[in-house]
Design a protein around this motif. Structure first.
Motif, PDB file in Angstrom:
ATOM      1  N   TYR A 196       9.426 -11.774   1.159  1.00 12.98           N
ATOM      2  CA  TYR A 196       8.130 -11.411   1.790  1.00 12.98           C
ATOM      3  C   TYR A 196       7.823 -11.186   3.366  1.00 12.98           C
ATOM      4  O   TYR A 196       8.732 -11.584   3.924  1.00 12.98           O
ATOM      5  CB  TYR A 196       6.751 -12.405   1.352  1.00 12.98           C
ATOM      6  CG  TYR A 196       6.839 -13.798   2.104  1.00 12.98           C
ATOM      7  CD1 TYR A 196       6.526 -13.956   3.341  1.00 12.98           C
ATOM      8  CD2 TYR A 196       7.712 -14.694   1.188  1.00 12.98           C
ATOM      9  CE1 TYR A 196       6.315 -15.589   3.752  1.00 12.98           C
ATOM     10  CE2 TYR A 196       7.371 -16.159   2.002  1.00 12.98           C
ATOM     11  CZ  TYR A 196       6.951 -16.414   3.074  1.00 12.98           C
ATOM     12  OH  TYR A 196       6.841 -17.722   3.667  1.00 12.98           O
ATOM     13  N   TRP A 210       1.226 -10.905  -9.323  1.00 12.04           N
ATOM     14  CA  TRP A 210       1.553 -10.574  -7.997  1.00 12.04           C
ATOM     15  C   TRP A 210       2.780 -11.411  -7.421  1.00 12.04           C
ATOM     16  O   TRP A 210       3.647 -10.934  -6.827  1.00 12.04           O
ATOM     17  CB  TRP A 210       0.231 -11.194  -7.257  1.00 12.04           C
ATOM     18  CG  TRP A 210       0.147 -11.306  -5.817  1.00 12.04           C
ATOM     19  CD1 TRP A 210       0.029 -10.099  -5.003  1.00 12.04           C
ATOM     20  CD2 TRP A 210       0.440 -12.583  -4.920  1.00 12.04           C
ATOM     21  NE1 TRP A 210       0.083 -10.544  -3.576  1.00 12.04           N
ATOM     22  CE2 TRP A 210       0.237 -12.085  -3.704  1.00 12.04           C
ATOM     23  CE3 TRP A 210       0.572 -13.665  -5.115  1.00 12.04           C
ATOM     24  CZ2 TRP A 210       0.478 -12.831  -2.553  1.00 12.04           C
ATOM     25  CZ3 TRP A 210       0.990 -14.688  -4.044  1.00 12.04           C
ATOM     26  CH2 TRP A 210       0.701 -14.081  -2.776  1.00 12.04           C
ATOM     27  N   ASN A 229       5.841  -9.653  -8.757  1.00 14.07           N
ATOM     28  CA  ASN A 229       6.271  -8.619  -8.107  1.00 14.07           C
ATOM     29  C   ASN A 229       6.982  -8.954  -6.782  1.00 14.07           C
ATOM     30  O   ASN A 229       7.645  -8.235  -6.212  1.00 14.07           O
ATOM     31  CB  ASN A 229       4.937  -7.784  -7.623  1.00 14.07           C
ATOM     32  CG  ASN A 229       5.237  -6.554  -6.804  1.00 14.07           C
ATOM     33  OD1 ASN A 229       5.856  -5.757  -7.191  1.00 14.07           O
ATOM     34  ND2 ASN A 229       4.247  -6.412  -5.892  1.00 14.07           N
ATOM     35  N   ILE A 230       6.434  -9.966  -5.977  1.00 15.52           N
ATOM     36  CA  ILE A 230       6.786 -10.344  -4.706  1.00 15.52           C
ATOM     37  C   ILE A 230       8.483 -11.348  -5.143  1.00 15.52           C
ATOM     38  O   ILE A 230       9.365 -11.089  -4.176  1.00 15.52           O
ATOM     39  CB  ILE A 230       5.916 -11.503  -3.907  1.00 15.52           C
ATOM     40  CG1 ILE A 230       4.724 -10.613  -3.568  1.00 15.52           C
ATOM     41  CG2 ILE A 230       6.909 -12.109  -2.722  1.00 15.52           C
ATOM     42  CD1 ILE A 230       3.657 -11.667  -3.015  1.00 15.52           C
ATOM     43  N   GLY A 263      -2.994  -7.092  -3.148  1.00 23.15           N
ATOM     44  CA  GLY A 263      -2.485  -7.615  -4.611  1.00 23.15           C
ATOM     45  C   GLY A 263      -3.638  -8.296  -5.455  1.00 23.15           C
ATOM     46  O   GLY A 263      -3.703  -8.363  -6.682  1.00 23.15           O
ATOM     47  N   SER A 305       3.424 -10.536   5.869  1.00 23.73           N
ATOM     48  CA  SER A 305       3.527  -9.710   4.784  1.00 23.73           C
ATOM     49  C   SER A 305       2.921 -10.163   3.524  1.00 23.73           C
ATOM     50  O   SER A 305       2.178  -9.569   2.768  1.00 23.73           O
ATOM     51  CB  SER A 305       5.186  -9.495   4.534  1.00 23.73           C
ATOM     52  OG  SER A 305       5.381  -8.710   3.275  1.00 23.73           O
ATOM     53  N   LYS A 350      -0.735  -9.778   3.768  1.00 18.65           N
ATOM     54  CA  LYS A 350      -1.223  -8.611   3.702  1.00 18.65           C
ATOM     55  C   LYS A 350      -1.056  -8.190   2.145  1.00 18.65           C
ATOM     56  O   LYS A 350      -1.753  -7.504   1.625  1.00 18.65           O
ATOM     57  CB  LYS A 350      -0.331  -7.618   4.289  1.00 18.65           C
ATOM     58  CG  LYS A 350      -0.720  -7.502   6.131  1.00 18.65           C
ATOM     59  CD  LYS A 350       0.429  -6.688   6.791  1.00 18.65           C
ATOM     60  CE  LYS A 350      -0.007  -6.868   8.156  1.00 18.65           C
ATOM     61  NZ  LYS A 350       1.155  -6.126   8.871  1.00 18.65           N
ATOM     62  N   ARG A 351       0.054  -8.571   1.366  1.00 18.05           N
ATOM     63  CA  ARG A 351       0.119  -8.588   0.217  1.00 18.05           C
ATOM     64  C   ARG A 351      -1.132  -9.093  -0.683  1.00 18.05           C
ATOM     65  O   ARG A 351      -1.343  -8.577  -1.717  1.00 18.05           O
ATOM     66  CB  ARG A 351       1.523  -9.238  -0.511  1.00 18.05           C
ATOM     67  CG  ARG A 351       2.434  -8.149   0.172  1.00 18.05           C
ATOM     68  CD  ARG A 351       3.945  -8.946  -0.346  1.00 18.05           C
ATOM     69  NE  ARG A 351       5.215  -8.278   0.114  1.00 18.05           N
ATOM     70  CZ  ARG A 351       6.155  -7.936  -0.564  1.00 18.05           C
ATOM     71  NH1 ARG A 351       5.990  -7.894  -1.944  1.00 18.05           N
ATOM     72  NH2 ARG A 351       7.313  -7.269   0.107  1.00 18.05           N
TER      73      ARG A 351
END
Length: 132
Positions: A132, A115, A118-119, A89, A81, A84-85
């Motif tokens: 994540y 970023w 956000n996570i 991001g 994850s 991919k972010r």
């Protein structure tokens, strides 16, 4: 968790081949199970050391394309994850804040902070596996 080989938000690089990004677990430089903002900042520094080939303090189109390709390759080979972010991001659309076609260290720092925040869903200043 493994230490960064040469860093990456994680960027672990081979200077003899095209730069690549490290696995998400490698972002945790001290292997304590969390990713701190300090570790993200260190990664940003390493991104620039690796991808800023002309050393001018900004990633130009070609340099950022190499960074894009490295993030995409990491997400494909290690589809976590977090990897991919990082693809979306840390895209140019999110990092070239003044739209001049170059991403400076300051722009990258600002984008990586957004970023990271956000996570970091619980806002405790660290990213844990549950986030994540």
């Amino acid at each position: 968790m493994r230490n960064l080989l040469i860093g990456s938000a994680f960027v672990s690089f081979s200077l003899l081949a095209a730069p690549t990004l490290a696995a998400a677990d490698d972002w945790d430089m001290d292997a304590d199970g969390t990713i701190t903002w300090a570790e993200v900042e260190e990664t940003r520094k390493r991104i620039f050391e690796t991808f800023d080939k002309d050393g001018d303090g900004a990633l130009d189109n070609a340099e950022y394309t190499a960074f894009d390709e490295a993030r995409a390759a990491e997400a494909e080979s290690n589809p976590t994850s977090l990897a991919k972010r990082a693809v979306a991001g840390l895209s140019r659309a999110n990092t070239d804040l003044n739209l001049d076609g170059r991403v400076t260290r300051a722009e990258m720092d600002t984008a990586m902070r957004a970023w990271f925040d956000n996570i970091d869903k619980d806002g405790d200043g660290v990213i844990t596996k549950g986030e994540y």
